[in-house]
Scaffold this motif. Structure first.
Motif, PDB file in Angstrom:
ATOM      1  N   ASP A   3      21.676  -7.318 -42.968  1.00 35.48           N
ATOM      2  CA  ASP A   3      21.018  -6.239 -42.122  1.00 35.48           C
ATOM      3  C   ASP A   3      20.082  -6.720 -41.101  1.00 35.48           C
ATOM      4  O   ASP A   3      19.484  -5.808 -40.434  1.00 35.48           O
ATOM      5  N   ARG A   6      20.785  -4.520 -38.086  1.00 38.19           N
ATOM      6  CA  ARG A   6      20.809  -3.062 -38.389  1.00 38.19           C
ATOM      7  C   ARG A   6      20.317  -2.309 -37.280  1.00 38.19           C
ATOM      8  O   ARG A   6      19.077  -2.618 -37.062  1.00 38.19           O
ATOM      9  N   GLY A   7      21.130  -1.367 -36.365  1.00 37.04           N
ATOM     10  CA  GLY A   7      20.582  -0.595 -35.479  1.00 37.04           C
ATOM     11  C   GLY A   7      20.490  -1.177 -33.743  1.00 37.04           C
ATOM     12  O   GLY A   7      19.963  -0.625 -33.034  1.00 37.04           O
ATOM     13  N   ARG A   8      20.809  -2.367 -33.918  1.00 38.24           N
ATOM     14  CA  ARG A   8      20.713  -3.025 -32.462  1.00 38.24           C
ATOM     15  C   ARG A   8      22.253  -2.962 -32.069  1.00 38.24           C
ATOM     16  O   ARG A   8      23.183  -2.883 -32.503  1.00 38.24           O
ATOM     17  N   ARG A   9      22.338  -2.913 -30.669  1.00 43.01           N
ATOM     18  CA  ARG A   9      23.398  -2.647 -29.579  1.00 43.01           C
ATOM     19  C   ARG A   9      23.614  -3.788 -29.011  1.00 43.01           C
ATOM     20  O   ARG A   9      22.871  -4.274 -28.237  1.00 43.01           O
ATOM     21  N   GLU A  31      28.280  -8.388 -35.795  1.00 44.33           N
ATOM     22  CA  GLU A  31      28.805  -7.199 -36.631  1.00 44.33           C
ATOM     23  C   GLU A  31      28.509  -7.120 -38.228  1.00 44.33           C
ATOM     24  O   GLU A  31      27.877  -6.311 -38.839  1.00 44.33           O
ATOM     25  N   GLY A  34      25.076  -6.391 -38.936  1.00 40.94           N
ATOM     26  CA  GLY A  34      24.642  -4.988 -38.695  1.00 40.94           C
ATOM     27  C   GLY A  34      24.679  -4.386 -37.386  1.00 40.94           C
ATOM     28  O   GLY A  34      24.595  -3.264 -37.188  1.00 40.94           O
ATOM     29  N   ALA A  35      24.962  -5.122 -36.395  1.00 41.75           N
ATOM     30  CA  ALA A  35      24.939  -4.864 -35.046  1.00 41.75           C
ATOM     31  C   ALA A  35      26.099  -3.786 -34.563  1.00 41.75           C
ATOM     32  O   ALA A  35      27.229  -3.954 -35.153  1.00 41.75           O
ATOM     33  N   GLN A  36      25.908  -2.911 -33.630  1.00 38.01           N
ATOM     34  CA  GLN A  36      26.897  -2.027 -33.255  1.00 38.01           C
ATOM     35  C   GLN A  36      27.433  -2.789 -31.984  1.00 38.01           C
ATOM     36  O   GLN A  36      26.462  -3.302 -31.106  1.00 38.01           O
ATOM     37  N   ASP A  75      20.556  -4.032 -26.658  1.00 42.58           N
ATOM     38  CA  ASP A  75      19.604  -4.935 -27.001  1.00 42.58           C
ATOM     39  C   ASP A  75      19.754  -6.140 -27.047  1.00 42.58           C
ATOM     40  O   ASP A  75      18.756  -7.215 -27.010  1.00 42.58           O
TER      41      ASP A  75
END
Length: 189
Positions: A3, A6-9, A31, A34-36, A75
Motif C-alpha cells: 500500500d 495507495r492513492g498516488r497517480r 501497481e 497501490g498506484a494508479q 504524483d
C-alpha cells in the motif's frame, strides 16, 4: 509492497520503440504498491514495444496523450528506455515540456537505460547525478549532468538505472521515492 503508493497517480511516458520490460516491470511494481498508472504518449491508440531494440514486443493502449495533461495530474513519472522511444519523445515539444515541468516541480521521476535522453532534451540534468546506458552518458555530461556507473542512482527524487539488468533495484527504489513524494525542487547549476 502493498500500500505504499495507495492513492498516488503515476504517469508512464512512452511511445513506439519502448523497451517492453522497461515499461512492464516498473508498471507492475508501482501497481502492486497501490498506484494508479496512466500510460501517456505523443499519439492516441497503441504503442509498439520492442525487445532489445530488435524484435517487436507487445502493443500497449495509450490512456492519454501528453498534450492533454498537466504535471499537476500526477504524483510521479516513469520514463522507460529503448533506443527509439526516448528519441521520439525528445523531438516532441509537448513531451519535453511535460518532463521539464514535472522535474521542476520536485515530484519524483524514474528513468532508465536510454530514458534520460528526454531529461537531457528537457534541460533538467544540469548539476544532477544520474546513470544511464553507456552510449548516452556523453550527452548527459554535455548537458551538465554528473554521470556515475551504478545500478541505481537517486538525486532529489530523480531515480536512474543503466539497463534492464538493473530493473529489480530500479523498481524497488522508484516505489520508495514515489512513496516519499515531492522533493526539493532542483536548482540548475
Amino acid at each position: 509492497m502493498a500500500d505504499e503508493l495507495r492513492g498516488r497517480r503515476v504517469a508512464i511516458l512512452a511511445t513506439d520503440g519502448v523497451e517492453q520490460v522497461e515499461l512492464t516491470q516498473p508498471r507492475q511494481a508501482v501497481e502492486q504498491a497501490g498506484a494508479q498508472v496512466t500510460l501517456l504518449s505523443i499519439h492516441t491508440g497503441q504503442i509498439q514495444s520492442m525487445n532489445a531494440d530488435i524484435d517487436k514486443g507487445d502493443t500497449f493502449t495509450v490512456d492519454q496523450v501528453v498534450s492533454d495533461v498537466s504535471g499537476d495530474d500526477f504524483d510521479a513519472l516513469i520514463l522507460p528506455g529503448g533506443t527509439v522511444n526516448p528519441d521520439g519523445l525528445r523531438v516532441n515539444s509537448d513531451a519535453v515540456g511535460f518532463v521539464r515541468e514535472f522535474v521542476g516541480s520536485g515530484k519524483p521521476v524514474g528513468s532508465l537505460c536510454h530514458g534520460p535522453w528526454t531529461l537531457v532534451e528537457a534541460d533538467v540534468v544540469r548539476g544532477r547525478t544520474l546513470t544511464s546506458f553507456p552510449s548516452i552518458r556523453t550527452d548527459i555530461r554535455n548537458a551538465g549532468g554528473n554521470v556515475v556507473d551504478q545500478e541505481v542512482v537517486t538525486d532529489q527524487g530523480l531515480v536512474t538505472s543503466r539497463d534492464p539488468d538493473d530493473l529489480p533495484a530500479f523498481c524497488s527504489k522508484i516505489v520508495e521515492e514515489f512513496a516519499e513524494g515531492r522533493h526539493r525542487a532542483p536548482t540548475q547549476a
